[in-house]
Design a protein around this motif. Sequence first.
Motif, PDB file in Angstrom:
ATOM      1  N   ARG A 109      42.223 152.484  76.441  1.00 40.94           N
ATOM      2  CA  ARG A 109      41.979 152.457  77.878  1.00 40.94           C
ATOM      3  C   ARG A 109      40.559 152.021  78.210  1.00 40.94           C
ATOM      4  O   ARG A 109      40.259 151.614  79.325  1.00 40.94           O
ATOM      5  CB  ARG A 109      42.267 153.831  78.494  1.00 40.94           C
ATOM      6  N   GLY A 110      39.665 152.068  77.194  1.00 42.43           N
ATOM      7  CA  GLY A 110      38.316 151.574  77.414  1.00 42.43           C
ATOM      8  C   GLY A 110      38.273 150.076  77.667  1.00 42.43           C
ATOM      9  O   GLY A 110      37.295 149.563  78.200  1.00 42.43           O
ATOM     10  N   ALA A 111      39.330 149.348  77.246  1.00 42.42           N
ATOM     11  CA  ALA A 111      39.399 147.897  77.475  1.00 42.42           C
ATOM     12  C   ALA A 111      40.421 147.536  78.534  1.00 42.42           C
ATOM     13  O   ALA A 111      40.743 146.357  78.704  1.00 42.42           O
ATOM     14  CB  ALA A 111      39.737 147.184  76.161  1.00 42.42           C
ATOM     15  N   ALA A 112      40.931 148.523  79.236  1.00 36.00           N
ATOM     16  CA  ALA A 112      42.059 148.271  80.150  1.00 36.00           C
ATOM     17  C   ALA A 112      41.644 147.581  81.443  1.00 36.00           C
ATOM     18  O   ALA A 112      42.442 146.857  82.040  1.00 36.00           O
ATOM     19  CB  ALA A 112      42.756 149.594  80.476  1.00 36.00           C
ATOM     20  N   GLY A 113      40.385 147.789  81.893  1.00 37.37           N
ATOM     21  CA  GLY A 113      39.972 147.264  83.202  1.00 37.37           C
ATOM     22  C   GLY A 113      40.228 145.777  83.385  1.00 37.37           C
ATOM     23  O   GLY A 113      40.924 145.362  84.327  1.00 37.37           O
ATOM     24  N   PRO A 114      39.697 144.892  82.497  1.00 41.29           N
ATOM     25  CA  PRO A 114      39.943 143.453  82.670  1.00 41.29           C
ATOM     26  C   PRO A 114      41.426 143.080  82.594  1.00 41.29           C
ATOM     27  O   PRO A 114      41.869 142.168  83.290  1.00 41.29           O
ATOM     28  CB  PRO A 114      39.154 142.829  81.513  1.00 41.29           C
ATOM     29  N   TRP A 115      42.177 143.795  81.753  1.00 33.62           N
ATOM     30  CA  TRP A 115      43.601 143.464  81.633  1.00 33.62           C
ATOM     31  C   TRP A 115      44.380 143.901  82.876  1.00 33.62           C
ATOM     32  O   TRP A 115      45.343 143.240  83.268  1.00 33.62           O
ATOM     33  CB  TRP A 115      44.187 144.100  80.368  1.00 33.62           C
ATOM     34  N   VAL A 116      43.956 144.994  83.493  1.00 35.17           N
ATOM     35  CA  VAL A 116      44.567 145.381  84.772  1.00 35.17           C
ATOM     36  C   VAL A 116      44.298 144.294  85.819  1.00 35.17           C
ATOM     37  O   VAL A 116      45.196 143.907  86.592  1.00 35.17           O
ATOM     38  CB  VAL A 116      44.015 146.745  85.239  1.00 35.17           C
ATOM     39  N   MET A 117      43.064 143.780  85.818  1.00 40.37           N
ATOM     40  CA  MET A 117      42.734 142.696  86.737  1.00 40.37           C
ATOM     41  C   MET A 117      43.589 141.456  86.452  1.00 40.37           C
ATOM     42  O   MET A 117      44.075 140.786  87.366  1.00 40.37           O
ATOM     43  CB  MET A 117      41.249 142.351  86.620  1.00 40.37           C
ATOM     44  N   LEU A 118      43.775 141.146  85.163  1.00 45.13           N
ATOM     45  CA  LEU A 118      44.581 139.986  84.784  1.00 45.13           C
ATOM     46  C   LEU A 118      46.021 140.143  85.255  1.00 45.13           C
ATOM     47  O   LEU A 118      46.591 139.226  85.874  1.00 45.13           O
ATOM     48  CB  LEU A 118      44.536 139.808  83.266  1.00 45.13           C
ATOM     49  N   PHE A 119      46.621 141.300  84.984  1.00 47.19           N
ATOM     50  CA  PHE A 119      48.018 141.510  85.395  1.00 47.19           C
ATOM     51  C   PHE A 119      48.148 141.527  86.918  1.00 47.19           C
ATOM     52  O   PHE A 119      49.165 141.086  87.460  1.00 47.19           O
ATOM     53  CB  PHE A 119      48.566 142.800  84.783  1.00 47.19           C
ATOM     54  N   ALA A 120      47.109 142.012  87.609  1.00 47.17           N
ATOM     55  CA  ALA A 120      47.141 141.973  89.077  1.00 47.17           C
ATOM     56  C   ALA A 120      47.128 140.529  89.573  1.00 47.17           C
ATOM     57  O   ALA A 120      47.872 140.171  90.497  1.00 47.17           O
ATOM     58  CB  ALA A 120      45.958 142.749  89.644  1.00 47.17           C
TER      59      ALA A 120
END
Length: 390
Positions: free
Chosen positions: A157-168
């Motif tokens: 979850r420490g790397a989740a931020g950019p991937w959440v942005m990507l999926f958004a």
Amino acid sequence: MAEGLATVPMQSLQALPPSVQSYLGEFVSRRRRLTVLRATGRALAVFIIWGLLACGADRVLHLAGTVRMGLLSAGTLVAALTWLISLRPLRRPVDWVETAGSIERQNPRFAQRLVTVTSRMLGSPDHRGSDEILSHLLREVDLQTGVERRRKLLYLRGAAGPWVMLFAAISVAIALTQVPGLGMAQLALRFAAPFANLPPVTTTQLRIAPGDSDIVQSEPLHIDAQVKHLGDSPLWLFITDDDAHWSRYTMDDAGGENFGFTLNTVARDLHYYVQGGDASTPRYTVRVKRPPAVAQFRVRYTYPAYTGRPPLSVTNTDGMLEAPAGTEAMLTVVATEPLQSALLTVGGDKVLMERTGLENVRQVKLPIRKDASYELDLISTREVHGSGPA
């Protein structure tokens, strides 16, 4: 790349127990892998967002292929720079005391013992303090790391931020493909393949018939258009037969979103396109199919030796050949159109005339032995049949 980052140099950790060395090394390796993962997600998100903005600009401005190529290249460059900048922490030397502090912040069960033994053992011997206390702390940390190694050192979850942005961003792009009239799928294709033959996306939609076509010389040409979302603007037809001067006509409203225009006769090749609302069609070509005819006959006579005459070249338009028996005639036909083939029939014999350096010129050698007649059949490169004089 992740495999290369997983190897952590241990030379500076030799003063620590093996279990502590391994624990710190595993933490650094996993932190580096998460850094790569975050950088990749951030770069992909930047590229998708850039692509959405480029598609929006193309939807409004109908960008040319070169401009779309520039946007695609710029987006790729920005994403690559984002990835490289996000990886800068990997180029720094490992600070093992800072690493121990990071572990302590995540795992308070070490109670500052890991930071203490790491800083004392890797620091100057003059600042280690009591050897007895340090040995006691080392034993406790050694036992603790043996237990803690079974736990997660760092969570994904420490790397989740950019991937959440990507999926958004991807979700927004998918949602936009469902918006009627937006044409998001085609905009994305135009962005990804800037030089592909894809028309711009417009509110006004034009469907033209016949598009590119061939027409027999002097026949009429009827152009039909089916139009959606034209609004109150007229539908214009632009025509040129020299690529320099364009004539503009208003297409006739045939009702039910249908328009038409008729050219009563077409004598030359021409180009046309239709424009209305915010839409403009590609340029279409109309080719005129003319029956090929003979513009000129060229004859070079090579006389027999007994005549004592030098070779002679003549031209005419009736195709008449006249020479003493035994003469060889090189017959050259100059046609009014580029030729696919030219067939000469003399008596019952058929001879396919040879090509020359010009598309509208054919030639053949004919021995002249007696009076005869010949016929000439021509086929143009546009599949139109013609003939020469008998």
